[in-house]
Design a protein around this motif. Sequence first.
Motif, PDB file in Angstrom:
ATOM      1  N   ALA A  41      12.640  11.595  -2.766  1.00  0.00           N
ATOM      2  CA  ALA A  41      12.435  12.379  -1.402  1.00  0.00           C
ATOM      3  C   ALA A  41      13.724  12.453  -0.632  1.00  0.00           C
ATOM      4  N   ILE A  42      14.872  11.233  -0.803  1.00  0.00           N
ATOM      5  CA  ILE A  42      15.340  12.175   0.241  1.00  0.00           C
ATOM      6  C   ILE A  42      16.349  12.758  -1.146  1.00  0.00           C
ATOM      7  N   PHE A  43      16.822  12.396  -1.775  1.00  0.00           N
ATOM      8  CA  PHE A  43      17.852  13.383  -2.664  1.00  0.00           C
ATOM      9  C   PHE A  43      17.027  14.780  -3.093  1.00  0.00           C
ATOM     10  N   GLY A  44      15.838  14.857  -3.237  1.00  0.00           N
ATOM     11  CA  GLY A  44      15.560  15.532  -3.774  1.00  0.00           C
ATOM     12  C   GLY A  44      15.170  16.394  -2.359  1.00  0.00           C
ATOM     13  N   THR A  45      14.640  16.352  -1.068  1.00  0.00           N
ATOM     14  CA  THR A  45      15.762  17.180  -0.026  1.00  0.00           C
ATOM     15  C   THR A  45      16.966  17.704   0.840  1.00  0.00           C
ATOM     16  N   VAL A  46      17.726  16.754  -0.046  1.00  0.00           N
ATOM     17  CA  VAL A  46      19.444  17.021   0.006  1.00  0.00           C
ATOM     18  C   VAL A  46      19.107  18.351  -0.359  1.00  0.00           C
ATOM     19  N   GLU A  47      19.065  17.864  -1.856  1.00  0.00           N
ATOM     20  CA  GLU A  47      19.280  18.332  -3.468  1.00  0.00           C
ATOM     21  C   GLU A  47      19.147  20.669  -3.201  1.00  0.00           C
ATOM     22  N   ALA A  48      17.968  19.984  -2.077  1.00  0.00           N
ATOM     23  CA  ALA A  48      17.473  21.804  -2.050  1.00  0.00           C
ATOM     24  C   ALA A  48      17.535  22.496  -0.879  1.00  0.00           C
ATOM     25  N   ILE A  49      18.344  21.480   0.334  1.00  0.00           N
ATOM     26  CA  ILE A  49      18.907  21.933   0.915  1.00  0.00           C
ATOM     27  C   ILE A  49      20.703  22.873   0.543  1.00  0.00           C
ATOM     28  N   THR A  50      21.272  21.777   0.040  1.00  0.00           N
ATOM     29  CA  THR A  50      22.842  22.277   0.065  1.00  0.00           C
ATOM     30  C   THR A  50      23.043  23.914  -0.898  1.00  0.00           C
ATOM     31  N   PRO A  51      22.491  23.525  -1.946  1.00  0.00           N
ATOM     32  CA  PRO A  51      22.325  24.652  -2.533  1.00  0.00           C
ATOM     33  C   PRO A  51      21.919  26.513  -1.491  1.00  0.00           C
ATOM     34  N   LEU A  53      22.609  26.581   1.948  1.00  0.00           N
ATOM     35  CA  LEU A  53      24.222  26.529   2.264  1.00  0.00           C
ATOM     36  C   LEU A  53      24.959  26.898   1.324  1.00  0.00           C
ATOM     37  N   GLY A  54      25.006  27.141   0.963  1.00  0.00           N
ATOM     38  CA  GLY A  54      25.581  27.891  -0.432  1.00  0.00           C
ATOM     39  C   GLY A  54      26.233  29.199  -0.078  1.00  0.00           C
ATOM     40  N   TRP A  55      24.693  29.332  -1.096  1.00  0.00           N
ATOM     41  CA  TRP A  55      24.213  30.572  -1.069  1.00  0.00           C
ATOM     42  C   TRP A  55      24.633  31.883   0.120  1.00  0.00           C
ATOM     43  N   ALA A  56      23.990  31.148   1.699  1.00  0.00           N
ATOM     44  CA  ALA A  56      24.530  31.663   2.976  1.00  0.00           C
ATOM     45  C   ALA A  56      26.096  32.076   3.030  1.00  0.00           C
ATOM     46  N   ALA A  57      27.299  30.880   2.209  1.00  0.00           N
ATOM     47  CA  ALA A  57      28.456  31.302   2.786  1.00  0.00           C
ATOM     48  C   ALA A  57      28.307  32.123   1.581  1.00  0.00           C
ATOM     49  N   GLY A  58      28.439  31.755  -0.036  1.00  0.00           N
ATOM     50  CA  GLY A  58      28.525  33.031  -0.784  1.00  0.00           C
ATOM     51  C   GLY A  58      27.796  34.171  -0.444  1.00  0.00           C
ATOM     52  N   PHE A  59      26.926  34.226  -0.136  1.00  0.00           N
ATOM     53  CA  PHE A  59      26.414  36.184   0.588  1.00  0.00           C
ATOM     54  C   PHE A  59      27.203  36.600   1.393  1.00  0.00           C
ATOM     55  N   THR A 113      24.624   9.155  -0.582  1.00  0.00           N
ATOM     56  CA  THR A 113      24.940   8.797  -1.874  1.00  0.00           C
ATOM     57  C   THR A 113      24.433  10.506  -2.319  1.00  0.00           C
ATOM     58  N   ALA A 114      23.171  10.359  -1.224  1.00  0.00           N
ATOM     59  CA  ALA A 114      22.177  11.553  -1.833  1.00  0.00           C
ATOM     60  C   ALA A 114      23.097  13.345  -1.584  1.00  0.00           C
ATOM     61  N   ILE A 115      24.270  13.367  -0.408  1.00  0.00           N
ATOM     62  CA  ILE A 115      25.089  14.045   0.245  1.00  0.00           C
ATOM     63  C   ILE A 115      26.384  14.213  -1.263  1.00  0.00           C
ATOM     64  N   ALA A 116      26.567  12.738  -1.315  1.00  0.00           N
ATOM     65  CA  ALA A 116      27.625  13.142  -2.115  1.00  0.00           C
ATOM     66  C   ALA A 116      27.352  13.937  -3.824  1.00  0.00           C
ATOM     67  N   THR A 117      26.232  13.437  -4.385  1.00  0.00           N
ATOM     68  CA  THR A 117      25.726  14.192  -5.338  1.00  0.00           C
ATOM     69  C   THR A 117      25.098  15.715  -5.134  1.00  0.00           C
ATOM     70  N   SER A 118      24.697  15.804  -4.196  1.00  0.00           N
ATOM     71  CA  SER A 118      24.615  17.458  -3.749  1.00  0.00           C
ATOM     72  C   SER A 118      25.551  18.158  -3.405  1.00  0.00           C
ATOM     73  N   LEU A 119      26.723  18.047  -3.623  1.00  0.00           N
ATOM     74  CA  LEU A 119      27.660  18.975  -2.810  1.00  0.00           C
ATOM     75  C   LEU A 119      27.996  20.087  -4.154  1.00  0.00           C
ATOM     76  N   ASP A 120      27.825  19.443  -4.815  1.00  0.00           N
ATOM     77  CA  ASP A 120      27.723  20.277  -6.376  1.00  0.00           C
ATOM     78  C   ASP A 120      26.705  21.433  -6.323  1.00  0.00           C
ATOM     79  N   ALA A 121      25.611  20.977  -5.771  1.00  0.00           N
ATOM     80  CA  ALA A 121      24.262  21.757  -5.966  1.00  0.00           C
ATOM     81  C   ALA A 121      25.436  22.691  -4.319  1.00  0.00           C
TER      82      ALA A 121
END
Length: 191
Positions: A41-51, A53-59, A113-121
């Motif tokens: 749940a922690i990994f999945g939530t963080v991994e869903a939020i980070t793209p 955030l990236g999309w908003a910056a890229g947009f 750990t979840a944040i570190a592994t989700s930076l690529d997302a």
Amino acid sequence: MSPSTIAMLSFSMSADAFAASMAKGASLDRPRLSEALRTGAIFGTVEAITPLLGWAAGFAASAYIAAVDHWIAFVLLAVIGGRMVRGALKPPESLEGDGTRPRRHSLGVLLATAIATSLDAMIVGVSLAFLDVNILVIALCIGGATFLLSTGGALFGRHLGARLGRWAEGLGGLGLMAIGTSILIEHLFLA
């Protein structure tokens, strides 16, 4: 983006979280289902939020770089994929300490750990801003795939060890590089 591409992207983005959750599971003393679900749940939530955030910056920046957006997406995905493959080829870290294993990880450790592994997302989210995609569907798919793989990784980590997690990370990296190449080919030759 086709459903099969979204699925490939989702599981590719989940590979590093899977590897990390397997390592977390391998370091626990008989991980329980509740701990595996908590990790997922922690990994999945963080991994869903980070793209998102990236999309908003890229947009926000997409109007300025629309002519080269496919090259940016290709380079970002190739770099992330290459980093994942390189990480999979590194030798595994050995367990240190007195040999005793905790029964569960702290929330802080799992979040870090979840944040570190989700930076690529997040970076993938930036590249997705240059494409005509439904970012909410993609983010939910990435989060769902990460939840499933991380839960399984934490639960079976002790039995399967970190080695399988490294293979999954390497395959995920190759998948991201394939998606980047597909985007580049589509924009150069099919657009």
